[in-house]
Design a protein around this motif. Structure first.
Motif, short mmCIF file in Angstrom:
data_model
loop_
_atom_site.label_atom_id
_atom_site.label_comp_id
_atom_site.label_asym_id
_atom_site.label_seq_id
_atom_site.Cartn_x
_atom_site.Cartn_y
_atom_site.Cartn_z
N PHE A 3 42.49 43.59 27.55
CA PHE A 3 41.12 43.82 27.12
C PHE A 3 40.34 44.74 28.05
O PHE A 3 39.48 45.48 27.60
N CYS A 4 40.63 44.70 29.35
CA CYS A 4 39.80 45.47 30.28
C CYS A 4 40.60 46.27 31.31
O CYS A 4 40.00 46.89 32.18
N ASP A 5 41.91 46.25 31.24
CA ASP A 5 42.79 47.00 32.15
C ASP A 5 42.75 46.54 33.60
O ASP A 5 43.20 47.26 34.50
N THR A 6 42.22 45.37 33.88
CA THR A 6 42.23 44.85 35.25
C THR A 6 43.65 44.45 35.62
O THR A 6 44.35 43.81 34.84
N HIS A 7 44.08 44.82 36.82
CA HIS A 7 45.42 44.45 37.30
C HIS A 7 45.52 42.94 37.45
O HIS A 7 44.61 42.30 37.98
N LEU A 8 46.67 42.38 37.01
CA LEU A 8 46.88 40.94 37.09
C LEU A 8 48.08 40.54 37.95
O LEU A 8 48.04 39.53 38.64
N ALA A 9 49.17 41.32 37.87
CA ALA A 9 50.37 40.95 38.62
C ALA A 9 51.27 42.16 38.80
O ALA A 9 51.30 43.06 37.95
#
Length: 138
Positions: free
Chosen positions: A18-24
């Motif tokens: 949804f927002c392209d924030t890095h997660l892993a």
């Protein structure tokens, strides 16, 4: 509400759909050969040793295909969307390896794609044959 600081990962990373924030990081994927081993009721999911830019919700007991677990939903810290869950406690000895690890749902993290820092795609080798399926009740 305070300011949100987001960690930008270097290398190949899973991002929030949804927002392209890095997660892993791709390197934190627990098993490249058993990526289809985890499922939620909406599709495939992936087990990671670590996740960033997430908030962890309330702990609750959930019965999964591999037994009873204490888990907590995991949310993207930027947009608030649920992106998976964290294993807090595995009640069966054979499942203890999951404790402290994160499951990210592929339909919420770029449809199972890993996107690197230059926005080119690559796909994880998904082989069937692993038997530890999960069916979270999220």
């Amino acid at each position: 509400m305070g300011r949100i600081f987001v960690v930008e990962l270097e290398g190949r990373a899973y991002k929030c759909k949804f927002c392209d924030t890095h997660l892993a990081l791709a390197d934190d994927l627990v098993s490249r050969h058993c990526v289809q081993a985890f499922h939620c009721h909406r599709g495939k999911a992936f087990l990671f040793n670590n996740a960033v830019n997430v908030t962890v919700g309330e702990k609750e007991e959930r019965l999964m295909l591999s037994g009873m677990h204490t888990v907590a939903d995991v949310f993207c810290c930027s947009c608030g969307q649920i992106v998976g869950w964290k294993y807090e406690v595995a009640h069966e000895r054979s499942q203890k390896y999951k404790e402290g690890k994160f499951v990210l749902e592929s339909h919420l993290v770029r449809r199972g794609r890993i996107v690197d820092s230059i926005e080119s795609e690559f796909f994880i080798d998904t082989q069937t044959g692993c038997s530890d399926s999960e069916d979270a009740q999220v």
